[in-house]
Design a protein around this motif. Structure first.
Motif, mmCIF file in Angstrom:
data_model
loop_
_atom_site.group_PDB
_atom_site.id
_atom_site.type_symbol
_atom_site.label_atom_id
_atom_site.label_comp_id
_atom_site.label_asym_id
_atom_site.label_seq_id
_atom_site.Cartn_x
_atom_site.Cartn_y
_atom_site.Cartn_z
ATOM 1 N N MET A 112 14.162 61.785 -71.805
ATOM 2 C CA MET A 112 12.918 62.065 -72.526
ATOM 3 C C MET A 112 12.395 60.838 -73.252
ATOM 4 O O MET A 112 11.181 60.628 -73.330
ATOM 5 C CB MET A 112 13.137 63.205 -73.520
ATOM 6 N N THR A 137 6.052 67.508 -69.345
ATOM 7 C CA THR A 137 6.355 66.769 -70.561
ATOM 8 C C THR A 137 5.179 65.830 -70.802
ATOM 9 O O THR A 137 5.174 64.679 -70.366
ATOM 10 C CB THR A 137 7.674 65.983 -70.405
ATOM 11 N N TYR A 196 11.481 72.133 -73.657
ATOM 12 C CA TYR A 196 11.275 71.293 -72.481
ATOM 13 C C TYR A 196 11.764 71.976 -71.214
ATOM 14 O O TYR A 196 11.792 71.361 -70.154
ATOM 15 C CB TYR A 196 11.932 69.930 -72.694
#
Length: 394
Positions: A114, A127, A205
């Motif tokens: 991430m 994302t 997520y």
């Protein structure tokens, strides 16, 4: 494992033993009135490792970007930065706790991808942060949309910078009876910053939904999924007095805190309230539904704020694109441009510098019909030359 005092509308018992493996357990939970989202959340709690701290078996250690890792260590002032460049990506990842698994088969952790992958949306779809400007309101025919993808820290800062540069305006009100004027913002930046960072911090997520920032003349909405944690009472959340006792993404919070983007400790909502009050704005509103499927933060416009008359669109120039334009005198090959900017990572140069400049109409290819030609060169467009003249002293 025992869970106590969970705030769910249909939960009446104070302690429930959860072992989510057999059909009898599911029947027992159904009898206790736990259905849908509430049941799923209890099942998820049986996993000892939070999602952001789990290994990503669908990825490889090489999917991590060492330049991003080094830049992070330098920014936060870590002692590891002094010798990190001498470590392999795996060794550096283990030191930063974003790589795990046996030495013969290491994997990156989700939080590592991430923050330190150029394309985290490959592994966690959506994302991203979508910023949408509804010039005529949500029912109008025209809207402008800009989508931010990339490492979490970068897209958070880029989205906030884009909003600040394009949609925040200060109104100066002069008074006949005193010399000092009153200055108000249509929307105070600290409130927007907290709302967006909170969404990045607390969203799931695993849900394939982006963070949305909807900007209208009368309000800004920040929408993320799912809603607030069930340890927060709905009445407290709606009233803006929420205190979270359980965090969905602790590792994400740790990195955001190190970068100075959040403080943690449930300070986000109080900061939004304080910023809106200090600007003289109406109070913010916090909303969700009974199933807590989404989280909505509503920031009303200041009643005395005035929008600039000219709202014509201008090319969006990020600091990275600005550096590229100021360097691009004449025609340059891609590799020489990248080296002149001091960049080693090809993907970072392409995604953060070259592509945004081309998409903004500021840079063009000499041979657009042959993008992969060995003789390809890049040069400024007339719009890029005009921007350079206007910012020659910047």
């Amino acid at each position: 494992m025992q869970l106590s005092a969970l705030s769910a509308p249909s939960l009446t018992t104070s302690k429930i033993s959860v072992v989510a493996t057999s059909s009898s357990d599911r029947i027992a939970m159904a009898r206790a009135g736990l259905r849908g989202e509430c049941e799923q959340e209890l099942l998820n709690l049986t996993a000892n490792v939070p999602f952001d701290d789990r290994i990503a078996q669908q990825a490889k250690v090489s999917d991590l970007s060492k330049p991003l890792m080094l830049a992070y260590l330098q920014e936060v002032g870590s002692a590891l930065a002094d010798y990190a460049d001498r470590l392999s990506i795996e060794e550096l990842g283990r030191q930063m706790n974003v790589v795990d698994g046996p030495s013969e088969c290491p994997w990156p952790k989700n939080v590592g991808l991430m923050f330190f992958s150029e394309t985290p949306d490959r592994f966690f779809p959506y994302t991203q942060i979508d910023v949408v400007w509804f010039q005529d309101g949500p029912g109008g025919d025209h809207f402008d949309e800009k989508i931010f993808k990339g490492p979490l820290a970068r897209i958070t800062r880029e989205a906030l910078g884009y909003i600040e540069r394009n949609y925040l305006h200060q109104t100066v009100l002069k008074h006949p009876d005193r010399a000092e004027a009153t200055r108000v913002w249509n929307f105070p930046y600290p409130a927007i910053e907290e709302a967006v960072v909170n969404a990045v911090y607390h969203r799931s997520y695993q849900d394939r939904e982006p963070i949305e920032v909807r900007i209208m003349r009368d309000e800004i909405l920040v929408l993320s999924y799912p809603g607030p944690d069930r340890s927060i009472k709905l009445a407290d959340w709606i009233a803006g007095h929420a205190t979270c006792h359980r965090y969905r993404n602790r590792r994400i919070g740790e990195f955001l805190k190190e970068l100075g983007l959040t403080e943690g400790r449930s300070t986000g909502v109080p900061k939004i309230l304080k910023a809106m009050s200090a600007n003289g704005s109406p109070p913010p509103q916090f909303d969700t539904d009974d199933d807590r499927s989404g989280c909505l933060v509503r920031l009303p416009v200041h009643k005395l704020a005035q929008w600039p008359i000219d709202q014509s669109a201008t090319p969006e120039v990020t600091p990275e694109v600005g550096r590229l334009i100021k360097l691009l005198i004449g025609e340059w090959p891609r590799l020489e441009l990248q080296q002149a900017l001091g960049l080693k990572d090809d993907d970072h140069f392409r995604i953060a510098y070259l592509l945004p400049a081309i998409q903004a109409g500021l840079v063009q290819m000499k041979f657009p019909d042959k993008p992969r030609s060995s003789k390809q060169r890049y040069r400024l467009t007339p719009a890029g030359q005009q921007w350079l003249k206007q910012h020659a002293d910047g």
